[in-house]
Design a protein around this motif. Structure first.
Motif, PDB file in Angstrom:
ATOM      1  N   SER A 185     -36.052  30.695 -98.442  1.00  0.00           N
ATOM      2  CA  SER A 185     -35.042  31.210 -97.515  1.00  0.00           C
ATOM      3  C   SER A 185     -34.631  30.183 -96.475  1.00  0.00           C
ATOM      4  O   SER A 185     -33.549  30.258 -95.889  1.00  0.00           O
ATOM      5  CB  SER A 185     -35.571  32.449 -96.789  1.00  0.00           C
ATOM      6  N   GLY A 186     -35.520  29.197 -96.228  1.00  0.00           N
ATOM      7  CA  GLY A 186     -35.254  28.184 -95.213  1.00  0.00           C
ATOM      8  C   GLY A 186     -35.428  28.667 -93.795  1.00  0.00           C
ATOM      9  O   GLY A 186     -35.210  27.923 -92.846  1.00  0.00           O
ATOM     10  N   ARG A 187     -35.851  29.919 -93.594  1.00  0.00           N
ATOM     11  CA  ARG A 187     -36.004  30.485 -92.249  1.00  0.00           C
ATOM     12  C   ARG A 187     -37.383  31.121 -92.094  1.00  0.00           C
ATOM     13  O   ARG A 187     -37.523  32.340 -92.114  1.00  0.00           O
ATOM     14  CB  ARG A 187     -34.909  31.534 -91.998  1.00  0.00           C
ATOM     15  N   PRO A 188     -38.399  30.314 -91.932  1.00  0.00           N
ATOM     16  CA  PRO A 188     -39.743  30.873 -91.755  1.00  0.00           C
ATOM     17  C   PRO A 188     -39.929  31.446 -90.361  1.00  0.00           C
ATOM     18  O   PRO A 188     -39.264  31.037 -89.409  1.00  0.00           O
ATOM     19  CB  PRO A 188     -40.646  29.658 -91.949  1.00  0.00           C
ATOM     20  N   ARG A 189     -40.847  32.386 -90.232  1.00  0.00           N
ATOM     21  CA  ARG A 189     -41.234  32.871 -88.913  1.00  0.00           C
ATOM     22  C   ARG A 189     -42.396  32.075 -88.359  1.00  0.00           C
ATOM     23  O   ARG A 189     -42.706  32.141 -87.175  1.00  0.00           O
ATOM     24  CB  ARG A 189     -41.603  34.357 -88.988  1.00  0.00           C
ATOM     25  N   LEU A 190     -43.049  31.311 -89.233  1.00  0.00           N
ATOM     26  CA  LEU A 190     -44.249  30.559 -88.868  1.00  0.00           C
ATOM     27  C   LEU A 190     -44.169  29.151 -89.410  1.00  0.00           C
ATOM     28  O   LEU A 190     -43.780  28.942 -90.566  1.00  0.00           O
ATOM     29  CB  LEU A 190     -45.480  31.259 -89.442  1.00  0.00           C
ATOM     30  N   VAL A 191     -44.526  28.179 -88.568  1.00  0.00           N
ATOM     31  CA  VAL A 191     -44.613  26.782 -88.993  1.00  0.00           C
ATOM     32  C   VAL A 191     -46.041  26.294 -88.751  1.00  0.00           C
ATOM     33  O   VAL A 191     -46.580  26.459 -87.653  1.00  0.00           O
ATOM     34  CB  VAL A 191     -43.625  25.876 -88.229  1.00  0.00           C
ATOM     35  N   LEU A 192     -46.656  25.707 -89.774  1.00  0.00           N
ATOM     36  CA  LEU A 192     -47.969  25.089 -89.675  1.00  0.00           C
ATOM     37  C   LEU A 192     -47.778  23.579 -89.600  1.00  0.00           C
ATOM     38  O   LEU A 192     -47.105  22.993 -90.452  1.00  0.00           O
ATOM     39  CB  LEU A 192     -48.816  25.445 -90.893  1.00  0.00           C
ATOM     40  N   VAL A 193     -48.352  22.944 -88.582  1.00  0.00           N
ATOM     41  CA  VAL A 193     -48.151  21.502 -88.379  1.00  0.00           C
ATOM     42  C   VAL A 193     -49.502  20.800 -88.325  1.00  0.00           C
ATOM     43  O   VAL A 193     -50.302  21.038 -87.409  1.00  0.00           O
ATOM     44  CB  VAL A 193     -47.365  21.218 -87.080  1.00  0.00           C
ATOM     45  N   GLY A 194     -49.768  19.940 -89.294  1.00  0.00           N
ATOM     46  CA  GLY A 194     -50.984  19.140 -89.321  1.00  0.00           C
ATOM     47  C   GLY A 194     -50.759  17.747 -88.769  1.00  0.00           C
ATOM     48  O   GLY A 194     -49.748  17.478 -88.104  1.00  0.00           O
ATOM     49  N   GLU A 195     -51.690  16.857 -89.054  1.00  0.00           N
ATOM     50  CA  GLU A 195     -51.652  15.506 -88.490  1.00  0.00           C
ATOM     51  C   GLU A 195     -50.832  14.546 -89.336  1.00  0.00           C
ATOM     52  O   GLU A 195     -49.820  13.995 -88.896  1.00  0.00           O
ATOM     53  CB  GLU A 195     -53.071  14.972 -88.338  1.00  0.00           C
ATOM     54  N   SER A 255     -52.112  17.178 -83.648  1.00  0.00           N
ATOM     55  CA  SER A 255     -50.961  18.069 -83.595  1.00  0.00           C
ATOM     56  C   SER A 255     -50.904  18.809 -82.258  1.00  0.00           C
ATOM     57  O   SER A 255     -49.825  18.942 -81.653  1.00  0.00           O
ATOM     58  CB  SER A 255     -51.030  19.074 -84.756  1.00  0.00           C
ATOM     59  N   ALA A 256     -52.047  19.268 -81.782  1.00  0.00           N
ATOM     60  CA  ALA A 256     -52.072  19.958 -80.490  1.00  0.00           C
ATOM     61  C   ALA A 256     -51.555  19.055 -79.369  1.00  0.00           C
ATOM     62  O   ALA A 256     -50.798  19.494 -78.498  1.00  0.00           O
ATOM     63  CB  ALA A 256     -53.489  20.431 -80.185  1.00  0.00           C
ATOM     64  N   LYS A 257     -51.945  17.785 -79.392  1.00  0.00           N
ATOM     65  CA  LYS A 257     -51.484  16.848 -78.371  1.00  0.00           C
ATOM     66  C   LYS A 257     -49.980  16.624 -78.461  1.00  0.00           C
ATOM     67  O   LYS A 257     -49.318  16.412 -77.435  1.00  0.00           O
ATOM     68  CB  LYS A 257     -52.227  15.513 -78.504  1.00  0.00           C
ATOM     69  N   TRP A 258     -49.439  16.645 -79.664  1.00  0.00           N
ATOM     70  CA  TRP A 258     -47.987  16.447 -79.820  1.00  0.00           C
ATOM     71  C   TRP A 258     -47.225  17.547 -79.087  1.00  0.00           C
ATOM     72  O   TRP A 258     -46.218  17.291 -78.423  1.00  0.00           O
ATOM     73  CB  TRP A 258     -47.604  16.439 -81.298  1.00  0.00           C
TER      74      TRP A 258
END
Length: 211
Positions: free
Chosen positions: A56-66, A148-151
């Motif tokens: 869909s290209g429209r997530p409600r959640l984004v997971l961001v790693g290193e 990722s948290a620091k970003w």
């Protein structure tokens, strides 16, 4: 307040301009795959790991790693190695569907030997991630691991002090938690695995309440 990447040098400025010019995900992915802003990473990578997004290209959640690891570098996809397998398991246990989330990394190319990305590399790649977050428009972000948290939350972030609750950053709710690799390192009964699952479960509950 928006996070400020360190050492915003000329290559970082060029990436920021290229990313801002991308009008959709496809254009951004094409531009990112040709990036050579970090010469060492560009010389040693197999793939630029742009990230996964739902159909869909429209997530409600984004997971961001290193950053990508060896398996991710080989396949061109994020979180498909051991850490990714554990992440998938814990997402399922928490009641979250990876197929409905976007999965990204702060740095898109694998650092040699899986070392921690250096500050200039993070700065140069920041333009891609910023534009990805803008294009996706997801209201909730999970920052996996300290880098990722620091970003998102700043260079002095201490993971133990910020996890377990959302932080508003640029209108998004950012949850900082352990990286799956830490959960693997400390074992199935270790605090990182339990904390990661608890945080993902809390995120799932938040999304359920706002659906």
């Amino acid at each position: 307040m928006a996070p400020r990447p360190p050492r915003f040098d000329a290559p970082a400025e060029e990436v920021a301009r290229a990313a801002a010019a991308a009008t959709d995900w496809s254009a951004l992915a094409t531009a990112a795959r040709g990036c050579v802003a970090c010469p060492e990473l560009a010389a040693t990578r197999q793939h630029v790991v742009v990230g996964d997004v739902p159909a869909s290209g429209r997530p409600r959640l984004v997971l961001v790693g290193e950053a990508p690891g060896a398996t991710e570098d080989e396949t061109g996809r994020p979180f498909v190695g051991r850490s990714g397998q554990l992440l998938d398991q814990l997402l399922t246990e928490a009641g979250l569907d990876r197929d409905r989330a976007a999965v990204l990394n702060v740095v898109k190319c694998r650092p040699p030997g899986n070392r921690t990305p250096q500050a200039p590399e993070v700065a140069r790649c920041s333009g891609w991630l910023r534009r990805q977050l803008e294009l996706l428009g997801a209201p909730v972000v999970v920052a996996l691991g300290l880098s990722s948290a620091k970003w998102f939350l700043g260079p002095r972030t201490v993971l133990a002090a910020v996890r377990g609750r959302p932080h508003e950053v640029d209108g998004r709710a950012v949850w900082a938690t352990y990286h799956p690799s830490a959960a693997i390192r400390f074992g199935p009964k270790g605090a990182p695995r339990a904390g990661l699952l608890a945080d993902l479960t809390a995120v799932a509950a938040t999304l359920e309440r706002t659906s």
